[in-house]
Design a protein around this motif. Structure first.
Motif, PDB file in Angstrom:
ATOM      1  N   ASP A 117       0.808  -1.214   0.000  1.00  0.00           N
ATOM      2  CA  ASP A 117       0.000   0.000   0.000  1.00  0.00           C
ATOM      3  C   ASP A 117       0.847   1.273   0.000  1.00  0.00           C
ATOM      4  N   THR A 118       2.003   1.227   0.640  1.00  0.00           N
ATOM      5  CA  THR A 118       2.807   2.431   0.855  1.00  0.00           C
ATOM      6  C   THR A 118       3.866   2.689  -0.208  1.00  0.00           C
ATOM      7  N   TYR A 119       4.497   1.640  -0.726  1.00  0.00           N
ATOM      8  CA  TYR A 119       5.663   1.817  -1.608  1.00  0.00           C
ATOM      9  C   TYR A 119       5.396   1.264  -3.002  1.00  0.00           C
ATOM     10  N   GLU A 120       5.311   2.150  -3.962  1.00  0.00           N
ATOM     11  CA  GLU A 120       5.030   1.747  -5.338  1.00  0.00           C
ATOM     12  C   GLU A 120       6.069   0.767  -5.881  1.00  0.00           C
ATOM     13  N   ILE A 121       7.342   0.996  -5.599  1.00  0.00           N
ATOM     14  CA  ILE A 121       8.381   0.114  -6.126  1.00  0.00           C
ATOM     15  C   ILE A 121       8.255  -1.294  -5.550  1.00  0.00           C
ATOM     16  N   PHE A 122       7.863  -1.418  -4.281  1.00  0.00           N
ATOM     17  CA  PHE A 122       7.622  -2.733  -3.679  1.00  0.00           C
ATOM     18  C   PHE A 122       6.473  -3.421  -4.412  1.00  0.00           C
ATOM     19  N   ARG A 123       5.404  -2.669  -4.656  1.00  0.00           N
ATOM     20  CA  ARG A 123       4.221  -3.194  -5.357  1.00  0.00           C
ATOM     21  C   ARG A 123       4.605  -3.664  -6.762  1.00  0.00           C
ATOM     22  N   ILE A 124       5.400  -2.856  -7.478  1.00  0.00           N
ATOM     23  CA  ILE A 124       5.832  -3.215  -8.841  1.00  0.00           C
ATOM     24  C   ILE A 124       6.719  -4.454  -8.809  1.00  0.00           C
ATOM     25  N   ASN A 125       7.651  -4.515  -7.861  1.00  0.00           N
ATOM     26  CA  ASN A 125       8.537  -5.680  -7.750  1.00  0.00           C
ATOM     27  C   ASN A 125       7.750  -6.950  -7.441  1.00  0.00           C
ATOM     28  N   LEU A 126       6.761  -6.826  -6.577  1.00  0.00           N
ATOM     29  CA  LEU A 126       5.917  -7.977  -6.249  1.00  0.00           C
ATOM     30  C   LEU A 126       5.132  -8.427  -7.482  1.00  0.00           C
ATOM     31  N   LEU A 127       4.539  -7.488  -8.192  1.00  0.00           N
ATOM     32  CA  LEU A 127       3.804  -7.830  -9.418  1.00  0.00           C
ATOM     33  C   LEU A 127       4.724  -8.478 -10.450  1.00  0.00           C
ATOM     34  N   ASN A 128       5.921  -7.940 -10.607  1.00  0.00           N
ATOM     35  CA  ASN A 128       6.881  -8.529 -11.547  1.00  0.00           C
ATOM     36  C   ASN A 128       7.240  -9.957 -11.153  1.00  0.00           C
ATOM     37  N   MET A 129       7.439 -10.183  -9.859  1.00  0.00           N
ATOM     38  CA  MET A 129       7.782 -11.519  -9.388  1.00  0.00           C
ATOM     39  C   MET A 129       6.640 -12.501  -9.659  1.00  0.00           C
ATOM     40  N   LEU A 130       5.415 -12.090  -9.347  1.00  0.00           N
ATOM     41  CA  LEU A 130       4.255 -12.957  -9.584  1.00  0.00           C
ATOM     42  C   LEU A 130       4.016 -13.177 -11.076  1.00  0.00           C
ATOM     43  N   CYS A 131       4.155 -12.118 -11.864  1.00  0.00           N
ATOM     44  CA  CYS A 131       3.965 -12.247 -13.315  1.00  0.00           C
ATOM     45  C   CYS A 131       5.011 -13.158 -13.936  1.00  0.00           C
ATOM     46  N   SER A 132       6.239 -13.091 -13.457  1.00  0.00           N
ATOM     47  CA  SER A 132       7.285 -13.990 -13.962  1.00  0.00           C
ATOM     48  C   SER A 132       6.923 -15.440 -13.709  1.00  0.00           C
ATOM     49  N   LYS A 133       6.367 -15.723 -12.528  1.00  0.00           N
ATOM     50  CA  LYS A 133       5.940 -17.092 -12.226  1.00  0.00           C
ATOM     51  C   LYS A 133       4.830 -17.538 -13.176  1.00  0.00           C
ATOM     52  N   VAL A 134       3.870 -16.660 -13.431  1.00  0.00           N
ATOM     53  CA  VAL A 134       2.775 -16.983 -14.348  1.00  0.00           C
ATOM     54  C   VAL A 134       3.309 -17.197 -15.762  1.00  0.00           C
ATOM     55  N   GLU A 135       4.210 -16.338 -16.209  1.00  0.00           N
ATOM     56  CA  GLU A 135       4.798 -16.487 -17.548  1.00  0.00           C
ATOM     57  C   GLU A 135       5.542 -17.814 -17.678  1.00  0.00           C
ATOM     58  N   ASN A 136       6.314 -18.177 -16.643  1.00  0.00           N
ATOM     59  CA  ASN A 136       7.033 -19.455 -16.682  1.00  0.00           C
ATOM     60  C   ASN A 136       6.071 -20.627 -16.766  1.00  0.00           C
ATOM     61  N   LEU A 137       4.986 -20.567 -16.010  1.00  0.00           N
ATOM     62  CA  LEU A 137       3.983 -21.638 -16.069  1.00  0.00           C
ATOM     63  C   LEU A 137       3.334 -21.710 -17.447  1.00  0.00           C
ATOM     64  N   HIS A 138       3.060 -20.560 -18.024  1.00  0.00           N
ATOM     65  CA  HIS A 138       2.466 -20.529 -19.367  1.00  0.00           C
ATOM     66  C   HIS A 138       3.417 -21.142 -20.390  1.00  0.00           C
ATOM     67  N   GLU A 139       4.689 -20.801 -20.305  1.00  0.00           N
ATOM     68  CA  GLU A 139       5.672 -21.389 -21.219  1.00  0.00           C
ATOM     69  C   GLU A 139       5.726 -22.905 -21.070  1.00  0.00           C
ATOM     70  N   ARG A 140       5.664 -23.380 -19.826  1.00  0.00           N
ATOM     71  CA  ARG A 140       5.694 -24.829 -19.595  1.00  0.00           C
ATOM     72  C   ARG A 140       4.470 -25.511 -20.191  1.00  0.00           C
ATOM     73  N   LEU A 141       3.299 -24.859 -20.068  1.00  0.00           N
ATOM     74  CA  LEU A 141       2.082 -25.443 -20.632  1.00  0.00           C
ATOM     75  C   LEU A 141       2.165 -25.581 -22.142  1.00  0.00           C
ATOM     76  N   TRP A 142       2.804 -24.628 -22.783  1.00  0.00           N
ATOM     77  CA  TRP A 142       2.841 -24.598 -24.234  1.00  0.00           C
ATOM     78  C   TRP A 142       4.119 -25.164 -24.834  1.00  0.00           C
ATOM     79  N   SER A 143       4.986 -25.731 -24.012  1.00  0.00           N
ATOM     80  CA  SER A 143       6.200 -26.326 -24.580  1.00  0.00           C
ATOM     81  C   SER A 143       5.827 -27.645 -25.259  1.00  0.00           C
ATOM     82  N   ILE A 144       6.462 -27.888 -26.360  1.00  0.00           N
ATOM     83  CA  ILE A 144       6.177 -29.089 -27.151  1.00  0.00           C
ATOM     84  C   ILE A 144       6.841 -30.291 -26.493  1.00  0.00           C
ATOM     85  N   THR A 145       6.072 -31.348 -26.318  1.00  0.00           N
ATOM     86  CA  THR A 145       6.577 -32.558 -25.692  1.00  0.00           C
ATOM     87  C   THR A 145       7.470 -33.312 -26.669  1.00  0.00           C
ATOM     88  N   PRO A 146       8.706 -33.567 -26.257  1.00  0.00           N
ATOM     89  CA  PRO A 146       9.609 -34.340 -27.125  1.00  0.00           C
ATOM     90  C   PRO A 146       9.077 -35.764 -27.319  1.00  0.00           C
TER      91      PRO A 146
END
Length: 189
Positions: A117-146
């Motif tokens: 609530d107080t620090y915008e940079i903390f909020r942005i860093n948290l969102l970036n961290m969570l979004c990175s996790k979501v992006e990694n999961l999305h990449e894993r879902l769409w990776s082609i199975t060898p």
């Protein structure tokens, strides 16, 4: 303390004045944990944001039905399960055990809300961290199975990893792994 906060991803980019204010107004918990002690268990409520500051921590996750488990080492400055602090199931997804003596730094959930609530940079860093996790999961879902067995095993193990570095241990019976793969294939995976 100031230099320690700068090493943590959620505080990077904060100005000196903001960091000193955080140190002044936020209650942090520091602890040293002995080798072999379990800090958090899979399924327990996650009500604090914790960072490994020194030593090695082992995160072990058991699959539903306990057909297999996967363990990996975490190293300093890792945030543990940021995604488990919020959401529909705010529980730890892994069990965390000290390998050797470790030091841990934690912030209670209500304090995290204040920082958001107080620090915008903390909020942005948290969102970036969570979004990175979501992006990694999305990449894993769409990776082609060898098509070859070795490639499928590598993809399976990579899909379980929280971090690319460190030792990884997969414990399972070959029959259970084959059953898991068959169920995955029937589900369209």
């Amino acid at each position: 303390m100031y230099n320690m906060l700068l090493r943590l991803p959620l505080f990077q980019g904060m100005g000196r004045a903001d960091l000193f204010e955080v140190l002044e107004k936020t209650t942090f918990r520091f602890c040293r944990v002995e080798d072999g002690k379990t800090l958090y268990r899979q399924g327990e409520r996650c009500d604090e944001l914790s960072f490994l500051m020194g030593g090695t921590l082992v995160a072990e996750t058991k699959a539903h039905g306990a057909l297999f488990s996967f363990a990996e080492e975490l190293h300093p400055y890792t945030a543990m399960e940021v995604q488990s602090l919020f959401g529909k199931s705010p529980n730890y997804k892994s069990t965390y055990t000290a390998r050797g003596d470790i030091s841990l730094f934690s912030i209670e959930k209500r304090q995290v809300y204040t920082l958001i609530d107080t620090y915008e940079i903390f909020r942005i860093n948290l969102l970036n961290m969570l979004c990175s996790k979501v992006e990694n999961l999305h990449e894993r879902l769409w990776s082609i199975t060898p098509h070859d067995l070795e490639g499928r095993m590598v993809l399976f193990v990579r899909s379980l990893c929280a971090t690319p570095q460190g030792t990884k241990v997969l414990r399972c019976k070959m029959e259970d792994l084959a059953a898991h793969r068959s169920a995955h294939r029937e589900a369209g995976g």
